[in-house]
Write an enzyme that holds these catalytic residues in place. Sequence first.
Site, PDB file in Angstrom:
ATOM      1  N   LYS A 165      -6.831  -7.616  -2.747  1.00 48.16           N
ATOM      2  CA  LYS A 165      -7.404  -6.260  -2.836  1.00 48.16           C
ATOM      3  C   LYS A 165      -8.357  -6.154  -4.024  1.00 48.16           C
ATOM      4  O   LYS A 165      -9.427  -5.545  -3.929  1.00 48.16           O
ATOM      5  CB  LYS A 165      -6.275  -5.220  -2.948  1.00 48.16           C
ATOM      6  CG  LYS A 165      -5.483  -5.076  -1.657  1.00 48.16           C
ATOM      7  CD  LYS A 165      -4.238  -4.197  -1.745  1.00 48.16           C
ATOM      8  CE  LYS A 165      -3.427  -4.359  -0.454  1.00 48.16           C
ATOM      9  NZ  LYS A 165      -2.381  -3.380  -0.228  1.00 48.16           N
ATOM     10  N   ASP A 225      -3.815   4.536   0.812  1.00 45.74           N
ATOM     11  CA  ASP A 225      -3.144   3.910   1.957  1.00 45.74           C
ATOM     12  C   ASP A 225      -2.904   4.883   3.102  1.00 45.74           C
ATOM     13  O   ASP A 225      -2.471   4.472   4.180  1.00 45.74           O
ATOM     14  CB  ASP A 225      -1.767   3.385   1.510  1.00 45.74           C
ATOM     15  CG  ASP A 225      -1.758   1.880   1.300  1.00 45.74           C
ATOM     16  OD1 ASP A 225      -2.606   1.189   1.886  1.00 45.74           O
ATOM     17  OD2 ASP A 225      -0.872   1.414   0.560  1.00 45.74           O
ATOM     18  N   GLN A 273       2.192  -1.146  -3.579  1.00 47.04           N
ATOM     19  CA  GLN A 273       2.386  -2.255  -2.644  1.00 47.04           C
ATOM     20  C   GLN A 273       3.804  -2.224  -2.075  1.00 47.04           C
ATOM     21  O   GLN A 273       4.782  -2.119  -2.814  1.00 47.04           O
ATOM     22  CB  GLN A 273       2.109  -3.597  -3.355  1.00 47.04           C
ATOM     23  CG  GLN A 273       2.103  -4.793  -2.432  1.00 47.04           C
ATOM     24  CD  GLN A 273       0.992  -4.709  -1.364  1.00 47.04           C
ATOM     25  OE1 GLN A 273      -0.084  -4.186  -1.601  1.00 47.04           O
ATOM     26  NE2 GLN A 273       1.274  -5.209  -0.182  1.00 47.04           N
TER      27      GLN A 273
HETATM   28  N1  LIG Z   1       0.994  -0.372   0.335  1.00 45.51           N
HETATM   29  C1  LIG Z   1       0.872  -1.196   1.383  1.00 45.51           C
HETATM   30  N2  LIG Z   1       1.751  -2.177   1.551  1.00 45.51           N
HETATM   31  C2  LIG Z   1       1.615  -3.021   2.616  1.00 45.51           C
HETATM   32  C3  LIG Z   1       0.523  -2.890   3.516  1.00 45.51           C
HETATM   33  C4  LIG Z   1      -0.387  -1.834   3.301  1.00 45.51           C
HETATM   34  O1  LIG Z   1      -1.366  -1.629   4.065  1.00 45.51           O
HETATM   35  N3  LIG Z   1      -0.197  -1.011   2.224  1.00 45.51           N
HETATM   36  N4  LIG Z   1       0.317  -3.833   4.541  1.00 45.51           N
HETATM   37  C5  LIG Z   1       1.054  -5.082   4.470  1.00 45.51           C
HETATM   38  C6  LIG Z   1       0.482  -6.099   3.515  1.00 45.51           C
HETATM   39  N5  LIG Z   1      -0.973  -6.120   3.402  1.00 45.51           N
HETATM   40  C7  LIG Z   1      -1.574  -5.252   2.567  1.00 45.51           C
HETATM   41  O2  LIG Z   1      -1.005  -4.682   1.678  1.00 45.51           O
HETATM   42  C8  LIG Z   1      -1.736  -7.145   4.014  1.00 45.51           C
HETATM   43  C9  LIG Z   1      -1.162  -8.091   4.798  1.00 45.51           C
HETATM   44  C10 LIG Z   1      -1.934  -9.162   5.299  1.00 45.51           C
HETATM   45  C11 LIG Z   1      -3.262  -9.247   5.030  1.00 45.51           C
HETATM   46  C12 LIG Z   1      -4.092 -10.410   5.472  1.00 45.51           C
HETATM   47  O3  LIG Z   1      -5.260 -10.450   5.213  1.00 45.51           O
HETATM   48  N6  LIG Z   1      -3.472 -11.385   6.123  1.00 45.51           N
HETATM   49  C13 LIG Z   1      -4.122 -12.626   6.473  1.00 45.51           C
HETATM   50  C14 LIG Z   1      -3.075 -13.688   6.658  1.00 45.51           C
HETATM   51  C15 LIG Z   1      -2.119 -13.778   5.534  1.00 45.51           C
HETATM   52  C16 LIG Z   1      -2.609 -14.613   4.384  1.00 45.51           C
HETATM   53  O4  LIG Z   1      -3.654 -15.262   4.484  1.00 45.51           O
HETATM   54  O5  LIG Z   1      -1.873 -14.616   3.388  1.00 45.51           O
HETATM   55  C17 LIG Z   1      -4.843 -12.494   7.805  1.00 45.51           C
HETATM   56  O6  LIG Z   1      -4.297 -11.800   8.686  1.00 45.51           O
HETATM   57  O7  LIG Z   1      -5.894 -13.100   7.940  1.00 45.51           O
HETATM   58  C18 LIG Z   1      -3.855  -8.284   4.248  1.00 45.51           C
HETATM   59  C19 LIG Z   1      -3.106  -7.244   3.754  1.00 45.51           C
HETATM   60  C20 LIG Z   1       2.481  -4.791   4.011  1.00 45.51           C
HETATM   61  N7  LIG Z   1       2.498  -4.031   2.806  1.00 45.51           N
END
Ligand SMILES: Nc1nc2c(c(=O)[nH]1)N[C@@H](CN(C=O)c1ccc(C(=O)N[C@@H](CCC(=O)O)C(=O)O)cc1)CN2
Length: 285
Positions: A53, A120, A97
């Site tokens: 982020k 969020d 988070q």
């Molecule tokens: N406060 C929050 N907590 C969580 C959220 C949220 O939106 N707000 N969502 C998820 C975690 N998350 C962001 O926080 C998140 C998860 C995955 C990805 C991502 O880019 N994933 C990659 C693959 C994983 C990697 O490479 O490590 C992908 O899909 O290409 C971004 C954000 C739970 N908690």
Amino acid sequence: MKAQKLDGKATAATIKSELAVRVEALKAQGINPGLGTVLVGDDPGSHSYVRGKHRDCAEVGIASIQRELPDTATQEEVEAVVRELNEDPTCTGYIVQLPLPRGLDANRVLELMDPDKDADGLHPTNLGRLVLGQDAPLPCTPRGIVELLHRYDIPLNGADVCVIGRGVTVGRPIGLLLTRRTENATVTLCHTGTKDLTRHALEADIIVAAAGVAGLVSADIVKPGAVVLDVGITRTEQGLVGDVHPEVLEKAAWVAPMPGGVGPMTRAMLLTNVVEAAERQLASR
Ligand SMILES: Nc1nc2c(c(=O)[nH]1)N[C@@H](CN(C=O)c1ccc(C(=O)N[C@@H](CCC(=O)O)C(=O)O)cc1)CN2
Ligand SMILES: [Mg+2]
């Protein structure tokens, strides 16, 4: 048939370049957008997401405010950081988070946030505004999914959507976005209590897999030509595994893969929410 890719990584890159222009315009008018993050504990996944982020913020010119607490932090200590960010004029929007370490009450923390700084879209007031059809920051993953489908011109009007998983960040709110008159889809929310997941999934034009169960969506529960979005992430010794089995690529018309599909869109929508909060701030001056 080999499914085409809903490329979240490329789409997020486009969105970030669009946002960089808006950030420049805000700065020219004396508003410096800043994203705060509150990270509690030492979950490696959460640390990696929060790092991502802040990397994104740097890319588009948004300032970063980082608050970290140990996993021994008390409810009062976490709430003190939230109160501090509520008052911090350099913080346009912030996130806590999730998940928080065991023993901490995430709902109480979310409720304490200033809803106008909720980047969020998970504050109860903002979820309530979404239910009422009022303007509010939208939850990032559901917003990212809808944005990805729009940018690929996937028809939503009248589409049957099967959402699998009832978590607060994806499964519960996404139906609220998809059933707005502007999207006009019909949504079925499936979960561990669903009697016949196969029947619901097979009927669907679009499947959103957000259960966090590796490989749960197999090809035999996907209608030929369906659109499938993989939101699940399971950490295994072999690496990260999504909810969608690779064989689905032979059956679906479009797949948003994990990695590279919905995840990057979630990150881009967080930046969008921060920029929009800053734009609202400018408009109310
Ligand atoms: N406060 C929050 N907590 C969580 C959220 C949220 O939106 N707000 N969502 C998820 C975690 N998350 C962001 O926080 C998140 C998860 C995955 C990805 C991502 O880019 N994933 C990659 C693959 C994983 C990697 O490479 O490590 C992908 O899909 O290409 C971004 C954000 C739970 N908690
Ligand atoms: Mg059904």
